[in-house]
Design a protein around this motif. Structure first.
Motif, PDB file in Angstrom:
ATOM      1  N   ASP A 143       0.873  -1.173   0.000  1.00  0.00           N
ATOM      2  CA  ASP A 143       0.000   0.000   0.000  1.00  0.00           C
ATOM      3  C   ASP A 143       0.913   1.227   0.000  1.00  0.00           C
ATOM      4  OD1 ASP A 143      -1.612   2.156   0.585  1.00  0.00           O
ATOM      5  OD2 ASP A 143      -2.770   1.128   2.138  1.00  0.00           O
ATOM      6  N   ALA A 144       0.955   1.910  -1.121  1.00  0.00           N
ATOM      7  CA  ALA A 144       1.891   3.037  -1.288  1.00  0.00           C
ATOM      8  C   ALA A 144       1.736   4.053  -0.171  1.00  0.00           C
ATOM      9  CB  ALA A 144       1.648   3.709  -2.631  1.00  0.00           C
ATOM     10  N   ARG A 145       0.497   4.299   0.231  1.00  0.00           N
ATOM     11  CA  ARG A 145       0.269   5.357   1.207  1.00  0.00           C
ATOM     12  C   ARG A 145       0.911   5.033   2.551  1.00  0.00           C
ATOM     13  NH1 ARG A 145      -5.910   6.027   1.177  1.00  0.00           N
ATOM     14  NH2 ARG A 145      -5.716   3.783   1.176  1.00  0.00           N
ATOM     15  N   LYS A 146       0.945   3.720   2.884  1.00  0.00           N
ATOM     16  CA  LYS A 146       1.592   3.341   4.150  1.00  0.00           C
ATOM     17  C   LYS A 146       3.098   3.577   4.076  1.00  0.00           C
ATOM     18  CE  LYS A 146      -1.704   0.221   6.162  1.00  0.00           C
ATOM     19  NZ  LYS A 146      -2.232  -1.124   6.076  1.00  0.00           N
ATOM     20  N   PHE A 147       3.687   3.250   2.922  1.00  0.00           N
ATOM     21  CA  PHE A 147       5.128   3.472   2.768  1.00  0.00           C
ATOM     22  C   PHE A 147       5.441   4.962   2.840  1.00  0.00           C
ATOM     23  CE2 PHE A 147       4.897  -0.861   1.523  1.00  0.00           C
ATOM     24  CZ  PHE A 147       6.138  -1.389   1.835  1.00  0.00           C
ATOM     25  N   PHE A 148       4.584   5.761   2.222  1.00  0.00           N
ATOM     26  CA  PHE A 148       4.773   7.206   2.270  1.00  0.00           C
ATOM     27  C   PHE A 148       4.652   7.710   3.698  1.00  0.00           C
ATOM     28  CE2 PHE A 148       4.204   8.435  -2.260  1.00  0.00           C
ATOM     29  CZ  PHE A 148       5.266   9.301  -2.283  1.00  0.00           C
ATOM     30  N   ALA A 149       3.610   7.234   4.369  1.00  0.00           N
ATOM     31  CA  ALA A 149       3.363   7.694   5.739  1.00  0.00           C
ATOM     32  C   ALA A 149       4.573   7.378   6.616  1.00  0.00           C
ATOM     33  CB  ALA A 149       2.109   7.036   6.292  1.00  0.00           C
ATOM     34  N   ASN A 150       5.083   6.171   6.500  1.00  0.00           N
ATOM     35  CA  ASN A 150       6.244   5.789   7.314  1.00  0.00           C
ATOM     36  C   ASN A 150       7.483   6.575   6.914  1.00  0.00           C
ATOM     37  OD1 ASN A 150       4.743   3.953   8.743  1.00  0.00           O
ATOM     38  ND2 ASN A 150       5.201   2.255   7.371  1.00  0.00           N
ATOM     39  N   ALA A 151       7.651   6.755   5.607  1.00  0.00           N
ATOM     40  CA  ALA A 151       8.835   7.477   5.139  1.00  0.00           C
ATOM     41  C   ALA A 151       8.820   8.910   5.647  1.00  0.00           C
ATOM     42  CB  ALA A 151       8.886   7.456   3.612  1.00  0.00           C
ATOM     43  N   LEU A 152       7.664   9.557   5.546  1.00  0.00           N
ATOM     44  CA  LEU A 152       7.577  10.956   5.994  1.00  0.00           C
ATOM     45  C   LEU A 152       7.843  11.070   7.492  1.00  0.00           C
ATOM     46  CD1 LEU A 152       4.625  13.068   4.595  1.00  0.00           C
ATOM     47  CD2 LEU A 152       7.059  13.556   4.556  1.00  0.00           C
ATOM     48  N   ALA A 153       7.279  10.130   8.253  1.00  0.00           N
ATOM     49  CA  ALA A 153       7.496  10.167   9.703  1.00  0.00           C
ATOM     50  C   ALA A 153       8.968   9.939  10.021  1.00  0.00           C
ATOM     51  CB  ALA A 153       6.617   9.118  10.379  1.00  0.00           C
ATOM     52  N   ASP A 154       9.597   8.991   9.332  1.00  0.00           N
ATOM     53  CA  ASP A 154      11.024   8.726   9.567  1.00  0.00           C
ATOM     54  C   ASP A 154      11.880   9.915   9.135  1.00  0.00           C
ATOM     55  OD1 ASP A 154      10.190   6.302  10.451  1.00  0.00           O
ATOM     56  OD2 ASP A 154      10.875   5.140   8.711  1.00  0.00           O
ATOM     57  N   LEU A 155      11.509  10.498   8.004  1.00  0.00           N
ATOM     58  CA  LEU A 155      12.252  11.665   7.514  1.00  0.00           C
ATOM     59  C   LEU A 155      12.093  12.837   8.484  1.00  0.00           C
ATOM     60  CD1 LEU A 155      13.826  13.060   5.166  1.00  0.00           C
ATOM     61  CD2 LEU A 155      11.604  13.606   4.159  1.00  0.00           C
ATOM     62  N   GLY A 156      10.870  13.021   8.968  1.00  0.00           N
ATOM     63  CA  GLY A 156      10.598  14.104   9.920  1.00  0.00           C
ATOM     64  C   GLY A 156      11.392  13.963  11.208  1.00  0.00           C
ATOM     65  N   GLU A 157      11.653  12.724  11.582  1.00  0.00           N
ATOM     66  CA  GLU A 157      12.464  12.431  12.764  1.00  0.00           C
ATOM     67  C   GLU A 157      13.901  12.903  12.547  1.00  0.00           C
ATOM     68  OE1 GLU A 157      10.893   9.866  15.178  1.00  0.00           O
ATOM     69  OE2 GLU A 157      12.250  11.061  16.443  1.00  0.00           O
ATOM     70  N   LYS A 158      14.390  12.664  11.340  1.00  0.00           N
ATOM     71  CA  LYS A 158      15.793  12.985  11.040  1.00  0.00           C
ATOM     72  C   LYS A 158      16.003  14.456  10.725  1.00  0.00           C
ATOM     73  CE  LYS A 158      17.272   8.493   9.427  1.00  0.00           C
ATOM     74  NZ  LYS A 158      16.918   7.527   8.433  1.00  0.00           N
ATOM     75  N   ASN A 159      14.978  15.084  10.153  1.00  0.00           N
ATOM     76  CA  ASN A 159      15.162  16.453   9.680  1.00  0.00           C
ATOM     77  C   ASN A 159      14.031  17.333  10.211  1.00  0.00           C
ATOM     78  OD1 ASN A 159      15.389  18.839   8.229  1.00  0.00           O
ATOM     79  ND2 ASN A 159      16.196  17.794   6.414  1.00  0.00           N
ATOM     80  N   ARG A 160      14.406  18.242  11.119  1.00  0.00           N
ATOM     81  CA  ARG A 160      13.391  19.079  11.778  1.00  0.00           C
ATOM     82  C   ARG A 160      12.794  20.125  10.842  1.00  0.00           C
ATOM     83  NH1 ARG A 160      12.073  16.171  15.852  1.00  0.00           N
ATOM     84  NH2 ARG A 160      11.174  17.950  16.951  1.00  0.00           N
ATOM     85  N   ASP A 161      13.375  20.301   9.674  1.00  0.00           N
ATOM     86  CA  ASP A 161      12.831  21.292   8.738  1.00  0.00           C
ATOM     87  C   ASP A 161      11.694  20.725   7.885  1.00  0.00           C
ATOM     88  OD1 ASP A 161      14.425  23.448   9.450  1.00  0.00           O
ATOM     89  OD2 ASP A 161      16.081  22.758   8.190  1.00  0.00           O
ATOM     90  N   VAL A 162      11.499  19.413   7.955  1.00  0.00           N
ATOM     91  CA  VAL A 162      10.461  18.803   7.114  1.00  0.00           C
ATOM     92  C   VAL A 162       9.072  19.129   7.670  1.00  0.00           C
ATOM     93  CG1 VAL A 162       9.471  16.603   6.360  1.00  0.00           C
ATOM     94  CG2 VAL A 162      11.949  16.965   6.264  1.00  0.00           C
ATOM     95  N   LEU A 163       8.195  19.616   6.790  1.00  0.00           N
ATOM     96  CA  LEU A 163       6.821  19.945   7.160  1.00  0.00           C
ATOM     97  C   LEU A 163       5.859  19.127   6.305  1.00  0.00           C
ATOM     98  CD1 LEU A 163       6.928  23.877   6.940  1.00  0.00           C
ATOM     99  CD2 LEU A 163       7.607  22.454   8.876  1.00  0.00           C
ATOM    100  N   TYR A 164       4.657  18.956   6.809  1.00  0.00           N
ATOM    101  CA  TYR A 164       3.629  18.289   6.026  1.00  0.00           C
ATOM    102  C   TYR A 164       2.446  19.236   5.862  1.00  0.00           C
ATOM    103  CZ  TYR A 164       0.079  14.933   4.579  1.00  0.00           C
ATOM    104  OH  TYR A 164      -0.916  14.279   3.895  1.00  0.00           O
TER     105      TYR A 164
END
Lengths: 328, 286
Positions: A22-43
């Motif tokens: 399910d692409a959306r789950k991979f996206f959701a996890n990726a964004l959350a993981d990316l957000g953890e690593k980079n505080r500048d990431v916004l949704y």
């Protein structure tokens, strides 16, 4: 009557017990993981935050989630304003709204400025075809590909979706990611490394080159299996970066096979077929066929019905390829 | 209440009228949007001289105030003021109309120091400016974002999407200034598409609103020096202005939204502007 039917489909060795992503789950996890690593990431969402690609991110980082309601022109302008302030926004909504409604904001505020705005176009192709032609998106590649500075990803399975999010954040300029809603068969094995701008040969062959992307990669691989039963050795290429397209790979393969067929769940006007043709006609001309939607607004139906109706099932792809081969 | 001294008013007035003369000098080379430039010029002069926290020698200073000219076609005014402030040499102004000029007919941030965001197509500035204001709060910075709109521009739906968003987020570090000159390309705004009452519309979207005379330096300064007008609300200053202010034969005429001045008439226009300046100065009592 096609000479191919489901009975002469052979097992794909890679997918003897297939996994569906399910692409959306991979996206959701990726964004959350990316957000953890980079505080500048916004949704950024447009009444599109629940159940969509940012749900996990929103739970973890509510202060970095901005809801702008059903107002995509403003949302896209806000994304640009965040990006020029040093943030890395990911803006996600239904594809026609986040690409077409605010197209001029994408062009002027995001692409002309070459800002790190990452646009996630949810539900490409026939993803939500039951909702009708307004929500069915068959021309986004043609529209978005014309924009300078914009990178376009069209992943085919979970690992590609996951890594495309990280790649988008790293690319300094804007990125448009096409997200399919229908679960996609896992193509890539563990350890796969997504490389922006690189296509990949998923199945080497010598008789004909089949170029595909997104949802059609699995169907094209299955079609190649069917063709092999008929003694045709097809090379299958996955183009997960539609722009900039991997010119070198397309040229190399076409010079080997001398015949190219593109397969896409998108209009044949300006899509993957057009992008491949633009390379080949200038650099290594060979005869081509484009399999896709023939410049029309689709009828309403469920996903598998439409895929079959518009000739995008593995059997119909194989049949079209055979028809093309008969013309040589 | 913050007030300008008569000396300060005189200096601002002289600067604004010098900018008008420089704009006319630029227009020796090419036509331009003189109407909106002259209606907005007094406000932009006050902003850069008295209101904005900025440093022409360090134009990317992170905590600077931002100014976005959403009605980008008024950029002759912005160019003239930025040059006067020392963002670039005045000579750059006179490349207007030439190949690859940095002072294009709509502003480009990549070409020129001091341009915060490129504009041209209307209705784009307020969404971008609002995100800059939200970013300030995310980063714990106290800069403000000022966005200038035209009243014709207020027909664009994206203006109201952004107005709704700023009201929703209670972004009191955002200031919209509407240069309400009442005219647009093809005629009176009330006839083309009536955007009035601007004040009530912004109020309804959750903004604190004040109306001023956009050519009264004292009023411009007082209103802008006191923003936010209310805590937890974005501020909208509706500035009533005269299109092509300072060029008497063109004042209040929509035909001068965009004007091609015959080169041999430029000196005459400059003299008219000088006379207007002298007349205005008579009203400043020192």
């Amino acid at each position: 009557m096609s000479e191919f039917n489901k009975n002469n489909k052979v097992n794909n060795a890679v997918n003897s017990s297939p996994v569906y992503d399910d692409a959306r789950k991979f996206f959701a996890n990726a964004l959350a993981d990316l957000g953890e690593k980079n505080r500048d990431v916004l949704y950024i969402s447009c009444d599109s935050s629940l159940g969509a690609s940012g749900a996990e991110f929103n739970k973890k980082f509510p202060e970095r989630h901005f809801e702008f309601g059903i107002a995509e022109q403003n949302a896209m302008g806000e994304a640009a304003g965040f990006a020029i302030s040093g943030k890395i926004p990911f803006i996600a909504a239904y594809l026609p709204f986040v690409a077409y409604r605010c197209f001029e904001q994408v062009r002027d505020d995001v692409c002309k400025t070459n800002l790190n705005v990452n646009i996630m176009g949810n539900n490409c192709g026939f993803s939500v075809s039951a909702l009708g032609a307004t929500h069915t998106v068959l021309e986004d590649v043609a529209v978005m590909r014309a924009l300078p500075n914009l990178t376009i990803f069209s992943p085919c399975d979970g690992p590609e979706y996951y890594q495309a999010v990280f790649a988008a954040a790293q690319i300094k300029g804007p990125v448009f990611i096409r997200v399919h809603r229908v679960k996609s068969r896992r193509i890539h094995k563990e350890g796969f490394k997504f490389e922006p701008g690189k296509g990949e040969i998923l199945r080497p062959g010598t008789d004909i080159t089949l170029v595909s992307c997104s949802s059609m990669v699995a169907n094209t691989l299955d079609a190649a299996d069917m063709l092999s039963v008929k003694g045709i050795d097809a090379e299958v290429i996955n183009i997960s970066t539609l722009k900039p397209i991997d010119r070198q790979l397309i040229n190399q393969s076409s010079q080997k096979t001398k015949k190219v067929v593109t397969v896409e769940e998108h209009s044949v006007v300006g899509g993957l077929g057009g992008a491949v043709a633009e390379v080949l006609i200038c650099e290594s001309p060979v005869r081509m066929k484009m399999i896709g939607i023939n410049d029309l607004f689709a009828v309403v139906g469920d996903y598998s019905q439409l895929i079959d109706y518009y000739g995008l099932s593995p059997e119909k792809i194989a049949g079209s390829v055979m028809d093309f081969l008969k013309t040589f | 209440m913050p007030e300008l001294t008569p000396e300060e008013t005189k200096i601002l007035l002289e600067k604004s009228y010098k900018c008008r003369q420089n704009i006319l000098q630029m227009m020796r080379n090419a036509e331009g949007h003189i109407g909106g430039a002259f209606s907005s010029l007094d406000i932009i002069t006050v902003l850069y001289n008295k209101i904005l926290r900025h440093d022409p020698k360090n134009p990317k200073w992170p905590n600077r105030d931002r100014f976005i000219l959403s009605a980008g076609h008024k950029c002759l005014a912005l160019y003239a003021v930025l040059a006067e402030q020392g963002y670039f040499e005045e000579d750059v102004l006179y490349t207007y109309g030439s190949f690859k000029t940095k002072v294009a007919m709509h502003p480009e941030e990549k070409l020129l120091a001091g341009i915060e965001f490129p504009t041209g197509s209307l209705g784009h500035g307020l969404p971008v400016g609002h995100a800059m204001a939200l970013a300030a709060k995310l980063d714990g910075l106290d800069y403000k974002v000022y966005v200038m709109l035209g009243d014709g521009e207020c027909a664009e739906g994206s203006v109201w999407e952004a107005a709704m968003s700023a009201g929703h987020y209670a972004s009191d570090n955002l200031v919209a200034i509407v240069d309400l000159n009442g005219l647009q390309v093809n005629g009176a705004t009330t006839e083309i598409m009536d955007s009035s009452p601007i004040e009530k519309k912004f109020k309804a979207f959750g903004w604190a609103v004040e109306s001023i005379d956009g050519h009264d330096f004292g009023q411009i300064y007082r209103s802008l020096a006191e923003v936010p007008l209310k805590k937890q609300k974005p501020t909208c200053i509706v500035a009533n202005t005269t299109k092509c202010k300072g060029l008497d034969f063109a004042e209040g005429k929509f035909q001068y939204h965009h004007w091609h001045c015959e080169p041999d008439k430029i000196d005459e226009a400059i003299n008219i502007v000088k006379s207007a300046q002298n007349k205005e100065l008579e009203n400043v009592r020192i």
